[in-house]
Design a protein around this motif. Sequence first.
Motif, PDB file in Angstrom:
ATOM      1  N   UNK A  21      13.770  30.813 -45.840  1.00 29.55           N
ATOM      2  CA  UNK A  21      12.170  30.744 -47.018  1.00 29.55           C
ATOM      3  C   UNK A  21      12.395  31.849 -47.361  1.00 29.55           C
ATOM      4  N   UNK A  22      12.859  31.629 -49.051  1.00 31.06           N
ATOM      5  CA  UNK A  22      13.350  32.866 -49.671  1.00 31.06           C
ATOM      6  C   UNK A  22      12.062  33.857 -50.248  1.00 31.06           C
ATOM      7  N   UNK A  23      12.853  35.144 -50.393  1.00 27.68           N
ATOM      8  CA  UNK A  23      12.453  35.991 -50.895  1.00 27.68           C
ATOM      9  C   UNK A  23      10.855  35.934 -51.687  1.00 27.68           C
ATOM     10  N   UNK A  24      10.838  35.064 -52.913  1.00 28.81           N
ATOM     11  CA  UNK A  24       9.724  35.128 -53.249  1.00 28.81           C
ATOM     12  C   UNK A  24       8.911  33.883 -52.416  1.00 28.81           C
ATOM     13  N   UNK A  25       9.557  32.825 -52.558  1.00 27.67           N
ATOM     14  CA  UNK A  25       8.740  31.728 -51.633  1.00 27.67           C
ATOM     15  C   UNK A  25       7.450  32.792 -50.412  1.00 27.67           C
ATOM     16  N   UNK A  26       8.436  33.928 -50.367  1.00 24.13           N
ATOM     17  CA  UNK A  26       7.665  34.900 -48.914  1.00 24.13           C
ATOM     18  C   UNK A  26       6.884  35.825 -49.115  1.00 24.13           C
ATOM     19  N   UNK A  27       6.359  35.877 -50.918  1.00 32.06           N
ATOM     20  CA  UNK A  27       5.170  36.795 -51.032  1.00 32.06           C
ATOM     21  C   UNK A  27       4.813  35.699 -51.778  1.00 32.06           C
ATOM     22  N   UNK A  28       4.873  34.309 -51.930  1.00 33.37           N
ATOM     23  CA  UNK A  28       3.220  34.054 -51.673  1.00 33.37           C
ATOM     24  C   UNK A  28       2.872  33.177 -51.678  1.00 33.37           C
ATOM     25  N   UNK A  29       1.480  32.984 -52.216  1.00 28.49           N
ATOM     26  CA  UNK A  29      -0.031  32.852 -51.299  1.00 28.49           C
ATOM     27  C   UNK A  29       0.747  31.068 -49.886  1.00 28.49           C
ATOM     28  N   UNK A  30       0.582  31.766 -48.609  1.00 26.72           N
ATOM     29  CA  UNK A  30       0.478  30.838 -48.019  1.00 26.72           C
ATOM     30  C   UNK A  30       0.341  29.406 -47.903  1.00 26.72           C
ATOM     31  N   UNK A  31      -0.734  29.296 -49.187  1.00 27.65           N
ATOM     32  CA  UNK A  31      -1.169  28.180 -49.093  1.00 27.65           C
ATOM     33  C   UNK A  31      -0.871  26.717 -50.350  1.00 27.65           C
ATOM     34  N   UNK A  32      -0.049  27.933 -51.167  1.00 24.55           N
ATOM     35  CA  UNK A  32       0.771  27.451 -52.295  1.00 24.55           C
ATOM     36  C   UNK A  32       1.788  27.148 -51.593  1.00 24.55           C
ATOM     37  N   UNK A  33       2.659  27.902 -50.743  1.00 23.28           N
ATOM     38  CA  UNK A  33       4.123  27.418 -50.258  1.00 23.28           C
ATOM     39  C   UNK A  33       4.154  25.531 -49.885  1.00 23.28           C
ATOM     40  N   UNK A  34       5.202  25.195 -50.889  1.00 23.53           N
ATOM     41  CA  UNK A  34       5.356  23.829 -50.467  1.00 23.53           C
ATOM     42  C   UNK A  34       5.211  22.683 -51.087  1.00 23.53           C
ATOM     43  N   UNK A  35       4.229  23.364 -52.093  1.00 25.71           N
ATOM     44  CA  UNK A  35       3.666  22.817 -52.784  1.00 25.71           C
ATOM     45  C   UNK A  35       4.332  22.264 -53.665  1.00 25.71           C
ATOM     46  N   UNK A  36       4.087  20.937 -54.624  1.00 23.66           N
ATOM     47  CA  UNK A  36       4.657  20.676 -55.771  1.00 23.66           C
ATOM     48  C   UNK A  36       3.692  20.575 -56.988  1.00 23.66           C
ATOM     49  N   UNK A  37       4.331  21.106 -58.180  1.00 21.11           N
ATOM     50  CA  UNK A  37       3.421  21.001 -59.740  1.00 21.11           C
ATOM     51  C   UNK A  37       2.954  20.163 -60.253  1.00 21.11           C
ATOM     52  N   UNK A  38       2.004  19.367 -60.710  1.00 20.34           N
ATOM     53  CA  UNK A  38       1.538  18.561 -61.437  1.00 20.34           C
ATOM     54  C   UNK A  38       2.661  18.397 -62.681  1.00 20.34           C
TER      55      UNK A  38
END
Length: 367
Positions: free
Chosen positions: A1-18
């Motif tokens: 997990x990257x530093x930025x992804x670690x800061x991301x809300x947990x429910x958004x991690x691994x999601x793809x944009x529309x």
Amino acid sequence: MTEIENLLRADLRGQSPYGAPQLDVPVQLNTNENAFAIPEDVAAVVAEFIGRELRGLNRYPDRDAVALRTDLAAYLGHGLTADHVWAANGSNEILQQLLQAFGGPGRTVLGFMPSYSMHPLLARGTGTAFIDGGREDDYTLSPAYVRAAIEEHDPDLVFLVSPNNPTGTALDAEVIDAAYEAARGLVVIDEAYAEFARDPGSTALGRLAGRKRLVVTRTLSKAFAFAGARVGYLAADPELVEKLLLVRLPYHLSSITQAAARGALACTAQLQAEVDELKHQRDRIVKSLRAKGLPVADSDANFVLVGGFKDAAVVWRAILDQGVLIRDVGLPGRLRITAGTEEETTALLDAFDAVLTDRPELFEESK
């Protein structure tokens, strides 16, 4: 997990944009846009409306968009006034604002997938739990099915789409009534493609009176060929509209956007002719593909859902190789096709002829 992804809300991690594939091919029938460019006479009117605003751009726009809402209410009819209407940057922002105001952490929204894929994404972005009520085997919704799902999940909001994307099917009025009677929260009818319906009277607008929790959302993107302008709106009880002001961003609709939309609405009659032509091409696709033995759902939108494929992704690629881009929406054995111009429709049907002839093994034997 990257530093930025670690800061991301947990429910958004691994999601793809529309998003939808944007490929440089001769015929693009994959994003349900209006196939026709703005006519010259309509463009002149829109430009005139915009021109009136240019010297005043040093000032903020009308944050309540009263003039635009008045024009939208007049277009919708059904006794609606500006107080019943709210406008924003596309119907996506309208739906987002509804979720911000009436959803959020600890609250739920019930949808019926497959349907508009932004609904669960908007729910996630606002911290609202999305519940998928599914659909019946033929992807339709009956009053009993919807009522049972609402009674089981007791959601704070219900999203229903009519005509539905990606199936193109419209809801019976009895389904809307059943949903409203069973729900304790908002019932939102997403009518982005309403102007393409075979029965213009099938809109839920006529059911708003006396139903304070019912909301109808619309857009100028489709029927008005205004996808690039980003204008969506809703019709609802004035008290509900007033509550949305609590979550709207200040000056969220620019003066240019408001003026352009008013210009387009002033040309409704001209743009309706293009809607009628797209409906004709849609029906042409349905009739032609059925004649080729492919199952196609009846459509009230500017697109059709066609099946009969052993592997939809492979057929999608084969049609693309013919220079025609359509949409793989992830439904087994099915693809979605946007209605285009007469020339685009001919190219589409020719592409299917070529693939059916050259690669019959890609299609179900019952075709």
